[in-house]
Design a protein around this motif. Structure first.
Motif, short mmCIF file in Angstrom:
data_model
loop_
_atom_site.label_atom_id
_atom_site.label_comp_id
_atom_site.label_asym_id
_atom_site.label_seq_id
_atom_site.Cartn_x
_atom_site.Cartn_y
_atom_site.Cartn_z
N LEU A 113 41.56 5.09 -24.53
CA LEU A 113 40.73 6.27 -24.27
C LEU A 113 39.78 6.55 -25.43
O LEU A 113 38.64 6.99 -25.22
CB LEU A 113 41.62 7.50 -24.01
CG LEU A 113 42.20 7.61 -22.60
CD1 LEU A 113 43.13 8.79 -22.50
CD2 LEU A 113 41.08 7.73 -21.56
N LYS A 114 40.24 6.29 -26.64
CA LYS A 114 39.37 6.50 -27.80
C LYS A 114 38.12 5.63 -27.69
O LYS A 114 37.01 6.05 -28.03
CB LYS A 114 40.14 6.17 -29.10
CG LYS A 114 39.48 6.72 -30.35
CD LYS A 114 40.45 6.67 -31.52
CE LYS A 114 39.85 7.37 -32.72
NZ LYS A 114 40.79 7.45 -33.83
N ALA A 115 38.29 4.42 -27.17
CA ALA A 115 37.15 3.52 -26.99
C ALA A 115 36.28 3.94 -25.81
O ALA A 115 35.07 3.69 -25.79
CB ALA A 115 37.65 2.09 -26.78
N GLU A 116 36.88 4.61 -24.82
CA GLU A 116 36.14 5.03 -23.61
C GLU A 116 35.19 6.19 -23.91
O GLU A 116 34.10 6.27 -23.36
CB GLU A 116 37.13 5.45 -22.53
CG GLU A 116 36.49 5.92 -21.23
CD GLU A 116 37.53 6.38 -20.21
OE1 GLU A 116 37.25 7.37 -19.51
OE2 GLU A 116 38.62 5.77 -20.12
N TYR A 117 35.61 7.11 -24.80
CA TYR A 117 34.81 8.31 -25.07
C TYR A 117 33.83 8.06 -26.22
O TYR A 117 34.18 7.42 -27.21
CB TYR A 117 35.71 9.48 -25.46
CG TYR A 117 36.73 9.90 -24.43
CD1 TYR A 117 36.48 9.77 -23.06
CD2 TYR A 117 37.94 10.45 -24.82
CE1 TYR A 117 37.42 10.16 -22.12
CE2 TYR A 117 38.89 10.86 -23.89
CZ TYR A 117 38.62 10.71 -22.54
OH TYR A 117 39.55 11.11 -21.61
N PRO A 118 32.63 8.63 -26.13
CA PRO A 118 31.72 8.57 -27.29
C PRO A 118 32.32 9.34 -28.47
O PRO A 118 33.10 10.28 -28.28
CB PRO A 118 30.44 9.26 -26.78
CG PRO A 118 30.56 9.31 -25.30
CD PRO A 118 32.03 9.34 -24.99
#
Length: 316
Positions: A113-118
């Motif tokens: 999720l950290k990679a999914e969100y800007p």
């Protein structure tokens, strides 16, 4: 219904089963009938709220070119600055008379999720801006969690039903500045009539006139909170998930009377979103002969993308 009901979160988090049930019944009834409540007893204390407003005002007072340096291309306005007039309501061609900032989720335990969100955008000129924004984000998120627990019980679900979907959810804290109006705005208003995209919205700054809610008779009523209250409304995701049992109410921010055109307005909504792979499929318990399933199956991420395209924040 011509008034926004007021409820106190302290009743829900008390150890008194009767008070807890009273809160569940009151908020559920309000969301079926008008889609808005005013909430006391939230976790955002006065000092933190005052500090956030102070930092937000400092940011919007920065030179235009400084603010625009924090406008990040290619992310649909999900983080950082969005300049004046860029966003319009669904179906409206005129841009709203506002500029705003987005703080997003602070993921610490999920690399996917950290990679999914800007990433959140750091404002170099204001050393306290991001710190205060993060604290307010987390207190509003905590408040929203308990409101959703109450709604889960009202819907006959497990109390913690929403917890797994909102942990690290794609929620947004949006400080908004409605600048002074300097010329006849034609068809544009500070925020045109719209429904929110998300599960629920927690709104700071609804103490003055401006926010209006449309009741079931199509009448516009003023939604004015007390100084210690947040205004909380149902968004389209939750309305869809509950087959419109809980109502996502159309609302707007009207322009002030001409004699007040020279004044700014600030408001700070927190948009509670789930993780993108939450299924928004209509709950079985919200379907019966009188209320057949009204919506196709969709995930929260798919629905959000559809709406951001409609709002003009993502180009097809």
């Amino acid at each position: 219904m011509n008034m926004i009901p007021s409820v106190d979160l302290n009743d829900f988090i008390s150890n008194d089963p009767k008070k807890k049930q009273k809160f569940v019944d009151a908020i559920g009834k309000a969301y079926e009938e008008i889609g808005f409540v005013a909430l006391k007893g939230h976790f955002l204390d006065d000092t933190l709220a005052d500090n956030l407003y102070k930092e937000v005002k400092h940011f919007f007072e920065l030179p235009v070119e400084t603010k625009q340096s924090y406008e990040i291309p290619g992310i649909g306005g999900q983080r950082g600055y969005v300049s004046f007039g860029k966003e319009s309501a669904k179906g409206k061609k005129e841009g709203d008379l506002k500029e705003f900032w987005h703080f997003g989720q602070y993921v610490e335990d999920d690399d996917k999720l950290k990679a999914e969100y800007p990433d959140n955008v750091i404002v170099n000129e204001l050393p306290e801006f991001n710190k205060v924004g993060k604290e307010a984000y987390q207190m509003l998120e905590k408040t929203a969690k308990y409101v959703l627990r109450a709604l889960a019980l009202y819907l006959g679900l497990d109390e913690l039903y929403f917890d797994v979907y909102i942990h690290n959810g794609n929620s947004i804290l949006r400080p908004i500045h409605y600048p002074p109006i300097t010329q006849e705005p034609d068809e544009a208003v500070r925020a045109a009539a719209h429904g929110d995209i998300n599960l629920i919205t927690l709104l700071m700054g609804a103490q003055g006139r401006g926010l209006q809610v449309q009741n079931h008779e199509g009448e516009w009523i003023d939604a004015i909170a007390e100084a210690d209250e947040l205004m909380i409304n149902v968004g389209d995701m939750l309305s869809r998930h509950t087959n419109n049992k809980l109502k996502s109410t159309i609302h707007r921010v009207i322009n002030p009377p001409r004699e007040l055109w020279g004044t700014s307005r600030y408001s700070i909504p927190f948009f509670m979103h789930p993780i993108s792979d939450m299924k928004l499929n209509v709950l079985d318990g919200c379907v019966d002969e009188e209320n057949p399933k009204a919506f196709e199956d969709i995930t929260a991420g798919e629905f959000l993308t559809e709406r951001l395209i409609e709002l003009g924040l993502i180009k097809k």
